[in-house]
Design a protein around this motif. Structure first.
Motif, PDB file in Angstrom:
ATOM      1  N   SER A 196       0.863  -1.178   0.000  1.00 16.67           N
ATOM      2  CA  SER A 196       0.000   0.000   0.000  1.00 16.67           C
ATOM      3  C   SER A 196       0.899   1.227   0.000  1.00 16.67           C
ATOM      4  N   THR A 197       0.605   2.185  -0.868  1.00 14.14           N
ATOM      5  CA  THR A 197       1.433   3.383  -0.928  1.00 14.14           C
ATOM      6  C   THR A 197       0.623   4.568  -1.428  1.00 14.14           C
ATOM      7  N   HIS A 198       1.045   5.759  -0.981  1.00 14.60           N
ATOM      8  CA  HIS A 198       0.498   7.001  -1.525  1.00 14.60           C
ATOM      9  C   HIS A 198       1.408   7.576  -2.603  1.00 14.60           C
ATOM     10  N   ILE A 199       2.593   6.992  -2.765  1.00  9.51           N
ATOM     11  CA  ILE A 199       3.557   7.511  -3.735  1.00  9.51           C
ATOM     12  C   ILE A 199       3.338   6.775  -5.048  1.00  9.51           C
ATOM     13  N   LEU A 200       2.608   7.416  -5.945  1.00 11.76           N
ATOM     14  CA  LEU A 200       2.161   6.736  -7.150  1.00 11.76           C
ATOM     15  C   LEU A 200       3.312   6.415  -8.094  1.00 11.76           C
ATOM     16  N   GLU A 201       4.389   7.213  -8.038  1.00 10.20           N
ATOM     17  CA  GLU A 201       5.546   6.906  -8.887  1.00 10.20           C
ATOM     18  C   GLU A 201       6.155   5.559  -8.507  1.00 10.20           C
ATOM     19  N   ILE A 202       6.156   5.240  -7.211  1.00 17.61           N
ATOM     20  CA  ILE A 202       6.681   3.948  -6.764  1.00 17.61           C
ATOM     21  C   ILE A 202       5.804   2.816  -7.281  1.00 17.61           C
ATOM     22  N   ALA A 203       4.493   3.001  -7.179  1.00 16.60           N
ATOM     23  CA  ALA A 203       3.574   1.967  -7.670  1.00 16.60           C
ATOM     24  C   ALA A 203       3.749   1.746  -9.165  1.00 16.60           C
ATOM     25  N   GLU A 204       3.894   2.844  -9.904  1.00 13.76           N
ATOM     26  CA  GLU A 204       4.022   2.713 -11.357  1.00 13.76           C
ATOM     27  C   GLU A 204       5.336   2.050 -11.743  1.00 13.76           C
ATOM     28  N   ALA A 205       6.396   2.328 -10.972  1.00 16.17           N
ATOM     29  CA  ALA A 205       7.715   1.776 -11.293  1.00 16.17           C
ATOM     30  C   ALA A 205       7.853   0.322 -10.874  1.00 16.17           C
ATOM     31  N   LEU A 206       7.183  -0.087  -9.790  1.00 13.11           N
ATOM     32  CA  LEU A 206       7.416  -1.395  -9.191  1.00 13.11           C
ATOM     33  C   LEU A 206       6.356  -2.437  -9.496  1.00 13.11           C
ATOM     34  N   CYS A 207       5.109  -2.022  -9.611  1.00 12.78           N
ATOM     35  CA  CYS A 207       4.005  -2.981  -9.518  1.00 12.78           C
ATOM     36  C   CYS A 207       3.652  -3.608 -10.860  1.00 12.78           C
TER      37      CYS A 207
ATOM     38  N   GLU B 294      -5.665   2.591 -20.383  1.00 14.56           N
ATOM     39  CA  GLU B 294      -6.365   2.356 -21.658  1.00 14.56           C
ATOM     40  C   GLU B 294      -7.864   2.249 -21.431  1.00 14.56           C
ATOM     41  N   ARG B 295      -8.245   1.546 -20.342  1.00  7.90           N
ATOM     42  CA  ARG B 295      -9.658   1.376 -20.038  1.00  7.90           C
ATOM     43  C   ARG B 295     -10.324   2.717 -19.727  1.00  7.90           C
ATOM     44  N   ALA B 296      -9.566   3.601 -19.068  1.00  5.29           N
ATOM     45  CA  ALA B 296     -10.106   4.920 -18.725  1.00  5.29           C
ATOM     46  C   ALA B 296      -9.916   5.930 -19.840  1.00  5.29           C
ATOM     47  N   GLN B 297      -9.324   5.473 -20.965  1.00  4.54           N
ATOM     48  CA  GLN B 297      -9.089   6.323 -22.136  1.00  4.54           C
ATOM     49  C   GLN B 297      -8.259   7.548 -21.766  1.00  4.54           C
ATOM     50  N   LEU B 298      -7.179   7.286 -21.002  1.00  7.60           N
ATOM     51  CA  LEU B 298      -6.304   8.382 -20.582  1.00  7.60           C
ATOM     52  C   LEU B 298      -5.017   8.453 -21.397  1.00  7.60           C
ATOM     53  N   GLY B 299      -4.905   7.605 -22.411  1.00  4.18           N
ATOM     54  CA  GLY B 299      -3.768   7.689 -23.314  1.00  4.18           C
ATOM     55  C   GLY B 299      -2.434   7.539 -22.609  1.00  4.18           C
ATOM     56  N   GLU B 300      -1.566   8.527 -22.797  1.00  2.00           N
ATOM     57  CA  GLU B 300      -0.221   8.478 -22.238  1.00  2.00           C
ATOM     58  C   GLU B 300      -0.146   9.111 -20.850  1.00  2.00           C
ATOM     59  N   SER B 301      -1.258   9.343 -20.219  1.00  2.00           N
ATOM     60  CA  SER B 301      -1.252   9.941 -18.884  1.00  2.00           C
ATOM     61  C   SER B 301      -0.556   9.012 -17.897  1.00  2.00           C
ATOM     62  N   ASN B 302      -0.158   9.571 -16.746  1.00  2.00           N
ATOM     63  CA  ASN B 302       0.522   8.748 -15.746  1.00  2.00           C
ATOM     64  C   ASN B 302      -0.482   8.196 -14.744  1.00  2.00           C
ATOM     65  N   LEU B 303       0.034   7.433 -13.774  1.00  2.00           N
ATOM     66  CA  LEU B 303      -0.840   6.773 -12.802  1.00  2.00           C
ATOM     67  C   LEU B 303      -1.555   7.787 -11.913  1.00  2.00           C
ATOM     68  N   GLU B 304      -0.949   8.949 -11.713  1.00  2.37           N
ATOM     69  CA  GLU B 304      -1.593   9.987 -10.906  1.00  2.37           C
ATOM     70  C   GLU B 304      -2.892  10.439 -11.548  1.00  2.37           C
ATOM     71  N   ASP B 305      -2.888  10.627 -12.876  1.00  2.94           N
ATOM     72  CA  ASP B 305      -4.106  11.039 -13.579  1.00  2.94           C
ATOM     73  C   ASP B 305      -5.196   9.973 -13.447  1.00  2.94           C
ATOM     74  N   LEU B 306      -4.787   8.705 -13.556  1.00  3.18           N
ATOM     75  CA  LEU B 306      -5.734   7.606 -13.401  1.00  3.18           C
ATOM     76  C   LEU B 306      -6.316   7.588 -11.993  1.00  3.18           C
ATOM     77  N   PHE B 307      -5.444   7.754 -10.999  1.00  2.07           N
ATOM     78  CA  PHE B 307      -5.877   7.749  -9.604  1.00  2.07           C
ATOM     79  C   PHE B 307      -6.925   8.840  -9.358  1.00  2.07           C
ATOM     80  N   ILE B 308      -6.662  10.026  -9.859  1.00  4.32           N
ATOM     81  CA  ILE B 308      -7.597  11.142  -9.674  1.00  4.32           C
ATOM     82  C   ILE B 308      -8.917  10.854 -10.391  1.00  4.32           C
ATOM     83  N   GLU B 309      -8.809  10.293 -11.580  1.00  5.03           N
ATOM     84  CA  GLU B 309     -10.026   9.971 -12.347  1.00  5.03           C
ATOM     85  C   GLU B 309     -10.907   8.978 -11.600  1.00  5.03           C
TER      86      GLU B 309
END
Length: 246
Positions: free
Chosen positions: A186-197, A219-234
């Protein structure tokens, strides 16, 4: 490795976790994400046997968490958000104690390797009470993986760590996964999740709202090249706003 079905925790009128279904395979690094109060720590406490679920089941490597807590603990390493240490043991003594409890083979060698890996060797004979928060966190992490668990559950493992320690944490998680350990973090640091998980699950208001690889979810959220932070907020902020309108 982890099979969760209908896992639910209710406190009075508050449903902290609602009918959680989740499967995590051996060797995965699974990121469990969500805003404050979403149900992450409650879920983790049910998985490690610290909280009894209101309903639903969870099994870890075939052991039912409710029916066979000893079996679960034998294959589990757990790092809580606020680690518990014995103030008047030294880091070396603390790890030796865990090694004795876990009946770890070659414990002394593994202890010295972990103390060096986490830059604790120069503090190894001081009292735990005198360690900084970051050092306590690293020591608790070392204790959680001393016995080479089949599953490591890590709740906010990088909070309070300096950048070098975060890098070593990431290296250690990759090493654990390469050796076959399943890591649930569990983490609040989304860069770590994106790099590791390998996969992430996003929980919001007690409900699991998405599971998949970061790429699949974007892709499912149709966010294209956005990062995990954008997905999390969405999936969390916008979900909350929609919920508030109901």
């Amino acid at each position: 490795m982890i099979e969760v079905s209908g896992l639910t925790k209710v406190y009075g009128e508050l449903t902290a976790v609602s009918h959680l279904d989740l499967t995590i395979d051996q060797g995965e690094v699974f990121g469990f994400l969500g805003p404050n109060g979403a149900g992450k720590t409650t879920t983790i406490k049910m998985l490690v046997g610290l909280l009894a679920p209101t309903e639903g089941t969870a099994t870890i490597k075939g052991f039912d968490v409710a029916d066979d807590p000893i079996g679960v603990k034998e294959v589990l390493g757990y790092l809580p958000d606020e680690p518990f240490l014995y103030d008047y043991l030294t880091p070396r003594e603390f790890l030796r104690f865990l090694g004795d409890v876990r009946k770890v083979e070659n414990a002394d060698k593994k202890i010295e390797e972990l103390l060096a890996r986490f830059d604790l060797d120069n503090k190894a004979d001081e009292y735990c009470a005198d360690l900084s928060h970051g050092m306590k966190k690293k020591l608790a992490f070392a204790g959680a993986i001393l016995h080479s668990p089949a599953l490591a559950i890590l709740d906010e493992p990088t909070s309070g760590l300096d950048p070098l320690s975060v890098r070593k944490f990431r290296e250690t998680v990759r090493k654990l996964a390469a050796e076959g350990t399943t890591v649930f973090l569990s983490t609040h640091i989304l860069e770590i999740a994106e790099a590791l998980c390998t996969r992430v699950g996003i929980i919001n208001r007690g409900r699991l709202v998405a599971v998949g690889t970061p790429k699949e979810l974007k892709e499912r959220a149709q966010l294209g090249e956005s990062n995990l932070e954008d997905l999390f907020i969405e999936l969390t902020v916008n979900d909350k706003e929609e919920g508030d309108k109901e």
